[in-house]
Design an enzyme around this catalytic site. Structure first.
Site, PDB file in Angstrom:
ATOM      1  CG  HIS A 432     -15.444 -10.436  27.151  1.00 37.45           C
ATOM      2  ND1 HIS A 432     -14.947 -10.870  25.942  1.00 37.45           N
ATOM      3  CD2 HIS A 432     -15.141 -11.416  28.040  1.00 37.45           C
ATOM      4  CE1 HIS A 432     -14.387 -12.058  26.092  1.00 37.45           C
ATOM      5  NE2 HIS A 432     -14.478 -12.419  27.359  1.00 37.45           N
ATOM      6  CG  ASP A 436     -10.969 -12.620  21.377  1.00 37.06           C
ATOM      7  OD1 ASP A 436      -9.857 -12.124  21.680  1.00 37.06           O
ATOM      8  OD2 ASP A 436     -11.185 -13.169  20.282  1.00 37.06           O
TER       9      ASP A 436
END
Length: 461
Positions: A432, A436
């Site tokens: 992450h 995104d």
């Protein structure tokens, strides 16, 4: 004049600090030439043959099969002849497979020491006594036979082995199996291997351990116990070699990478039909893994954020230009991830051939360190184990991994009607920090679109 040179375990690269002796390729008394492989060792990356940079007579070996040695520890000593014209002993100076003088290795010759008293005789892995070495050493590189060999460490007399032991080492699937047997006192020569041609597998050793434990419980079970039985310890397997390397990498991935997973079901019916049509046209058969890899490289071209790594010291995301595609392969030695170099430049035929080559090398345990490192993205086809889905652990220091479940017939709405279609679950685990959910979802959706409609790939060919 004869001199003895010591050959130490070399630095095998990739930060490796130790290796386990799997199999000696020479014995004391053998004549070796420059760059001849003398021992097969297993590192945390692969099994490799180590060539000796000296030519001469092997006078001693250090370490039995199954012994773990650190880099720089002595491997063997070699008695060599007169120094070269420059005053230095000839030798390639190279120690890795594939590097050397290129001269073809001479046929191995066995130098038989002269008879000696039993008390002075060395073992099969020890050095001959000084008088025997003096009589046995032949001329090396044209030098006359030495009148006296250098002193070597005396070893105890070899114990008498049964007839089967004289025929050579017991065939075992891996050094880990040999170590498991050794640490638990299992005599491999008493086992009947269930593998090909009597090869002893890990399951054979574990069966023997269970049988021994059952016999022990039967022999020691009290008729009326008055206290709770003591806890027995289970079978212990050291986290060494490939298994240890996998444990370290997965633990590091979990500690350092904030990962997330998304998944989607896809109708793979058209992909399976396209593959069948390709293979019906003749030529090399195209594997399903190769088609999925081709889809991955096309998706990474559209979403390059997932072909990257994170440099925490510099606090930078490093986007990589080339796609070096790793794929998970389960072997008797544990899970390994061979790497297909420059996968983005390969077509389906080239990918099929490279997957087949690396898979065979993985099963044989002959992958080199360079074939197991440097991946930028991993494809994990866990569907071969009969499971539908999974949440893969990212192969550190990569940024993502695509998981593929089994392809099975399922009810599916196709063109507005309920039909039985070939359905697969795709999952993407991603770092992450590099992107995104929108980027990850876009990547996975494109992969699913290509699986459902392979013609989508034509836009990138």
């Amino acid at each position: 004049m004869t001199q003895v040179l010591e050959f130490k375990l070399p630095d095998l690269g990739e930060g490796l600090t130790e290796a386990e002796i799997v199999r000696w390729l020479v014995e004391v008394g053998d004549v070796v030439v420059v760059d001849q492989p003398v021992v097969e060792v297993e590192t945390a990356k692969a099994m490799v043959e180590v060539p000796c940079p000296y030519g001469g007579v092997v006078t001693a070996r250090f370490g039995e099969e199954g012994t773990e040695l650190p880099v720089g520890a002595p491997l063997l000593t070699v008695a060599v002849g007169e120094p070269a014209a420059g005053g230095e002993t000839e030798g390639s100076g190279n120690v890795l497979v594939g590097y050397g003088t290129g001269a073809p290795p001479a046929r191995r010759r066995r130098v038989r020491p002269a008879p000696m008293a039993p008390s002075a005789r060395g073992t099969a892995t020890g050095a001959p006594s000084a008088p025997a070495a003096a009589e046995a050493a032949p001329a090396v590189d044209g030098a006359p036979r030495a009148a006296a060999a250098p002193a070597v460490r005396a070893r105890p007399a070899a114990r008498t082995l049964p007839a089967a032991a004289a025929e050579g080492p017991v065939p075992v699937i891996s050094p880990l199996v040999r170590r498991l047997a050794r640490e638990n006192g299992v005599d491999l020569r008493q086992l009947s291997g269930s593998g090909p041609e009597g090869l002893i597998l890990r399951a054979d050793v574990e069966d023997a351990l269970r049988a021994d434990a059952a016999r022990d419980r039967t022999a020691t079970a009290p008729s009326a116990p008055t206290t709770a039985p003591a806890r027995t310890s289970g079978t212990r397997t050291p986290l060494k070699g490939v298994r240890g390397a996998v444990a370290d990498k997965l633990s590091r991935s979990r500690r350092e990478i904030p990962d997330a997973t998304c998944w989607v079901d896809a109708d793979a019916t058209e992909l399976m039909r396209a593959r069948a049509a390709m293979n019906a046209a003749g030529g090399q058969k195209i594997s399903l893994l190769a088609l999925l890899a081709r889809i991955c490289t096309a998706a990474l071209a559209r979403h390059p954020e997932l072909n990257s790594t994170v440099d925490m010291e510099a606090r930078e995301i490093v986007r990589l230009d080339a796609v070096h595609l790793g794929f998970a392969a389960q072997t008797e030695r544990g899970l390994v991830v061979p790497v297909v170099r420059d996968a983005h430049t390969r077509d389906a035929e080239s990918l099929t051939a490279e997957f087949a080559r690396l898979t065979e090398a993985a099963r044989a345990g002959t992958l080199t360190p360079s074939e197991l490192t440097g991946g930028t993205f991993t494809l994990n086809n866990y569907g071969v184990f009969g499971v539908d889905g999974s949440t893969p652990i990212i192969n550190h220091p990569e940024a993502a991994m695509l998981g593929v479940g089994r392809i099975v017939p399922k009810p599916w709405v196709h063109e507005g009607e309920l039909a039985v279609r070939q359905v697969v679950q795709l999952s993407l685990t991603f770092d992450h920090r590099v992107c995104d959910g929108g980027t990850a979802g876009g990547f996975l959706r494109y992969v699913a679109d290509c699986v459902e409609q392979p013609a989508v790939l034509l836009r990138t060919l």
